[in-house]
Scaffold this active site. Structure first.
Site, PDB file in Angstrom:
ATOM      1  CE  LYS A   1      38.703  68.237  26.072  1.00  9.00           C
ATOM      2  NZ  LYS A   1      37.338  68.765  25.808  1.00  9.00           N
TER       3      LYS A   1
ATOM      4  CB  SER B   1      34.242  68.239  24.588  1.00  7.79           C
ATOM      5  OG  SER B   1      34.724  67.062  25.201  1.00  7.79           O
TER       6      SER B   1
END
Length: 266
Positions: free
Chosen positions: A124, A55
């Protein structure tokens, strides 16, 4: 007849030799001190993690070992736009593979004291902070933060879709204003990251999905990623893309222009 004024004997004059601690005791003491120091460092300064998914490509790849520093967020310090952060699962964000932590008692014990990379967290990038509105997307496929486009031309984003939006492919959504004490985060691999934009659209939830699930509580943040330490050929600092500095400058200039001019008249 006894000697009344006899001087001290040689044995009395010799200094008392200090008794040394046995080697095995010294070893145990050093081990305990090392463990305590490792726990203190992990708790207050730096902690090691590994990347469990794709990700955050292209900057961070699967199984990269990263270091997270914590002092930046001490006191009133909070994550800023562009920071890569590690945070605890807000609830239902981790899949089965990402939720795996230590694989055996030894690695579990080492991870608890900071001597082995920790799993079971998410990594993230912060896109929006409290008060921000995030829109996907402008006519060039760029995210807009408070109406200002976020440039992705420096290739810090991995993206196979037509916009810098979520992995489900939708290019028409708006999030925010981000609540106080919350963050809006996204993975750099935009079409392979179950991040805030993904949860905003309730695609992974039941019909009772709440869009507030898209935000991450600041209290869940462990710290800011500052270095990639393994593999050796990828060793280096994790830096904020220039796009976020440009965004901050544009937003600051716009705020200055919007401030009412003060009158100098008496």
């Amino acid at each position: 007849m006894t000697e009344e004024n006899a001087g001290p004997s040689a044995a009395d004059e010799a200094p008392t030799e200090k008794k040394r601690m046995p080697v095995w005791q010294e070893s145990i003491l050093l081990l305990v001190l090392a463990v305590v120091l490792a726990i203190l460092v992990k708790t207050f300064l730096v902690q090691a993690f590994y990347i469990p998914s794709r990700s955050m490509e292209p900057g961070l790849e699967v199984n990269d070992r990263i270091l997270v520093q914590k002092p930046s967020y001490w006191g009133s310090g909070e994550p800023e736009r562009g920071d890569v952060i590690v945070f605890a699962d807000p609830g239902g964000w981790l899949d089965a593979n990402e939720a795996v932590t230590a694989t055996n008692p030894l690695t579990e014990a080492l991870s608890r004291i900071g001597l082995y990379p920790t799993g079971g967290h998410l990594v993230k990038r912060v896109i929006g902070v409290a008060g921000d509105t995030i829109h996907c997307c402008d006519d060039r496929g760029r995210l807009e933060i408070n109406g200002v486009p976020l440039d992705s031309s420096d290739e810090w984003i991995e993206n196979n879709s037509r916009c810098d939006g979520p992995m489900v492919g939708a290019c028409d959504w708006t999030a925010g204003p981000v609540p106080d004490g919350e963050l809006f985060v996204m993975g750099d691999h935009r079409d392979n990251s179950a991040d805030s934009s993904y949860h905003l659209q309730c695609t992974s939830k039941a019909e009772t999905c709440d869009a507030s699930d898209a935000y991450v509580d600041v209290d869940l943040v462990v710290g800011k990623v500052f270095a990639r330490v393994w593999p050796a050929d990828r060793f280096g600092l994790v830096e904020k893309p220039p796009a976020f500095d440009q965004l901050a400058e544009t937003l600051a200039a716009r705020e200055e222009d919007a401030e009412p001019a003060t009158s100098s008249a008496p």
